[in-house]
Write an enzyme that holds these catalytic residues in place. Structure first.
Site, PDB file in Angstrom:
ATOM      1  N   CYS A   1       5.824  -7.628   7.233  1.00 41.69           N
ATOM      2  CA  CYS A   1       6.979  -8.193   6.541  1.00 41.69           C
ATOM      3  C   CYS A   1       6.944  -7.691   5.101  1.00 41.69           C
ATOM      4  CB  CYS A   1       6.974  -9.722   6.627  1.00 41.69           C
ATOM      5  SG  CYS A   1       5.476 -10.494   5.991  1.00 41.69           S
TER       6      CYS A   1
ATOM      7  N   HIS B   1     -19.052  -3.049  -5.851  1.00 41.78           N
ATOM      8  CA  HIS B   1     -18.200  -1.910  -5.476  1.00 41.78           C
ATOM      9  C   HIS B   1     -18.497  -0.748  -6.410  1.00 41.78           C
ATOM     10  CE1 HIS B   1     -14.580   0.478  -4.742  1.00 41.78           C
ATOM     11  NE2 HIS B   1     -14.383  -0.243  -3.654  1.00 41.78           N
TER      12      HIS B   1
END
Length: 622
Positions: free
Chosen positions: A26, A539
């Site tokens: 969507c 990360h």
């Protein structure tokens, strides 16, 4: 942020492309269903850079990505290929679940592919309203009639569009499903209906109905067709199956649709429409109030699609609807107001950046970043938004506010409230004003637990208690504020609060005792769940996932137990930076919302093992 690569990583953690049974999207989220749910690692997916949140509702696995969802979807769709051809063991075994969950899943999957068409048509209708109101174009001109035809086409042929979505849900041939929908809309049937003569099929009376813009008849028909298709597959001889299978499907399904299924669906449509009209006649404020107040809850639980068939039916028959639009306008504007109030009040720079962006987006009609990124986490602003949306919804209902086009209600879609009644747009503006004023005031009064700024001066903080958890530095290097990271997902705290390090040495060590819960194949990111429940994500670099593991080495695996200081990953700083990648490494507390205080050390040089973050989960003494 490389959203194409994000799509590839998501496929890795959902069990591979062969595990994907359905894939749609969507405005801000991917919607997926799987052959084996046990293969899906939701925690890892939620920790991926670019993923705002993961929601499992309404029979679907939903990944909130934001406005770049189409780019991610296309990358995944390219890898997966055509899902419609899956048969036998490739198809997902049906999970029974609750009846409500199944109904919502059917509606959601059926309508999701149709949304661009009816939204685009709705915006053309809204544009026509503006052009007509300002006198730029005459309603009698051929240009107006052509554009009006274009804006009506998606609704007139809605059964054909829905047939495609329903065929995806019920796993049958989409072209045959759309052909049967076309038969329901054929001009010959319209002529026979207009003539008023009795019609029968092999002696069985046929009740001819107007299926233009209808919803339920085609959904029921495609569901029935899915069983007929399996029957045709079984009885058709393999040598002539190419001819006999589609013939059987059309020859059996179309008459059943005209004689039984279609009239039954129309009857249910009429019952639902009559019920909505009765409620509106006796308590016009009720439905907009409930939609305005409960819309966030409906989005979270995946049940926001439940009213869509009624709304589209009203738009097709009446040219306007009062089921979804007025209440959603109140709710979306309230969500934006609550989030912007957070941006004004917070002293946390990361939260201010996130709330400013998400709040503006919510005012325009897209609320998922605001809901999942801000108000749901802070709770009290969400309560204020629900109260403000409910109050504005009451006015919308009492004033008779209606929506003339199918668009996501917000400031950008206000032209969809311009129609025959010149006061309708005025009522829409007043509804927005009530939602903003009430929600902003309530958010300001109720307040919220403001997260401690990542780089606030914490050296004079209270001494460590038993409830505090120290996080050791996993790298040797230069400690910097999280907002220095050149990636909004990290710098805005979408994955959690924390700090960043520019490493001087290519060695990542464990910052806490615990278990490795995340380790990507590219070896550039490691997640550890500490023994006391803290979840740390490290990360290495920005967009280094593109290196696909090149210049990274490691022996760890998901499930390994580690101690503070244990070696996790070695990486070649010179080689990585020579390729143009930033080596700055965010150190995030993924579940930072569970800690009333998250205290980060001031910027400067840091060695392995030095304390860089202190967490306090003692709510009474925080």
């Amino acid at each position: 942020m490389d959203y194409t690569q994000l799509g590839i990583e998501i496929l890795t953690h959902v069990g591979g492309k062969q595990n994907v049974n359905k894939l749609t999207h969507c405005a801000t989220r991917l919607r997926m269903e799987f052959n084996d749910d046990a293969k899906v690692n939701a925690k890892v997916i939620e920790a991926l850079p670019g993923v705002i949140s993961v929601v499992e509702r309404g029979g679907q696995f939903q990944i909130v990505v934001g406005n770049n969802v189409q780019q991610t979807f296309r990358a995944m769709q390219k890898e997966i290929g055509d899902l419609s051809g899956q048969t036998g063991m490739q198809q997902k075994q049906k999970t029974k679940g609750g009846i409500i969950s199944q109904i919502i899943s059917v509606i959601s999957t059926t309508f999701t592919p149709v949304i661009p068409a009816i939204t685009g048509a709705g915006m053309i209708k809204a544009l026509l309203a503006i052009l007509k109101l300002t006198g730029v174009i005459s309603a009698a001109s051929p240009t107006y009639h052509l554009l009006d035809t274009l804006s009506d086409a998606a609704f007139f042929f809605l059964p054909v569009l829905l047939a495609y979505g329903a065929s995806i849900k019920f796993e049958c041939n989409p072209i045959l499903a759309m052909t049967i929908a076309g038969a329901l809309l054929h001009p010959n049937l319209a002529q026979m209906r207009a003539a008023g003569t009795a019609i029968d099929f092999i002696g069985i009376p046929v009740r001819l109905a107007d299926y233009a813009g209808s919803v339920l008849p085609i959904i029921f028909t495609v569901w029935l067709m899915s069983y007929i298709e399996r029957f045709a597959e079984k009885v058709s001889p393999s040598m002539i199956k190419f001819f006999t299978k589609p013939m059987i499907i059309l020859l059996v399904t179309a008459p059943l649709a005209l004689v039984v299924v279609g009239p039954f669906g129309i009857f249910l449509n009429d019952v639902v429409a009559s019920g909505a009209a009765a409620i509106d006649g006796k308590a016009s404020w009720l439905i907009p109030m409930l939609m305005g107040g409960l819309q966030p809850f409906l989005v979270i639980t995946g049940t926001a699609w439940a009213m869509t068939p009624i709304a589209t039916g009203q738009l097709t028959r009446n040219g306007f609807e009062m089921i979804n639009g007025p209440g959603m306008l109140a709710s979306n504007i309230a969500q934006g107001a609550a989030t912007l109030c957070v941006a004004f009040r917070t002293k946390n720079k990361n939260l201010r950046q996130l709330a400013s962006s998400a709040g503006f987006t919510a005012l325009l009609g897209i609320t998922e970043p605001s809901l999942y990124g801000v108000t749901l986490k802070l709770r009290r602003p969400l309560i204020a938004a629900m109260i403000g949306g409910g109050c504005a919804g009451i006015y919308a209902g009492l004033s008779g506010l209606v929506r003339y086009a199918f668009v996501s209600p917000g400031l950008a879609a206000l032209p969809a409230f311009i129609g025959e009644n010149p006061m309708n747009i005025v009522h829409a503006l007043i509804t927005c004003a009530i939602a903003i004023v009430v929600t902003f005031a309530l958010t300001w009064i109720l307040g919220f637990d403001d997260p401690v700024d990542d780089v606030a001066d914490q050296q004079d903080a209270t001494p460590i208690r038993a409830a505090q958890q120290p996080i050791a530095s996993p790298l040797a290097g230069e400690l910097v504020a999280l907002d220095q990271v050149n990636d909004d997902v990290f710098s805005q705290g979408l994955l959690g609060q924390g700090i960043a390090i520019i490493p001087h040495e290519g060695l990542l060590r464990a910052p806490v005792d615990g278990e490795v819960v995340t380790f990507l194949p590219s070896r550039h990111a490691v997640g550890i769940r500490g023994e006391k429940g803290v979840e740390i994500l490290m990360h290495i670099g920005i967009d280094t996932v593109n290196l696909a593991g090149q210049h990274f080495t490691s022996e760890i695996q998901v499930g390994d137990r580690v101690k503070v200081g244990d070696e996790l990953v070695r990486f070649d700083i010179a080689a990585i930076t020579a390729l143009g990648y930033e080596i700055i490494t965010p150190i995030l507390v993924v579940n930072s919302e569970e800690y009333p205080q998250l205290m980060c050390r001031n910027p400067g040089n840091v060695a392995f093992g030095e304390q860089i973050i202190t967490l306090n989960d003692d709510k009474e003494n925080a």
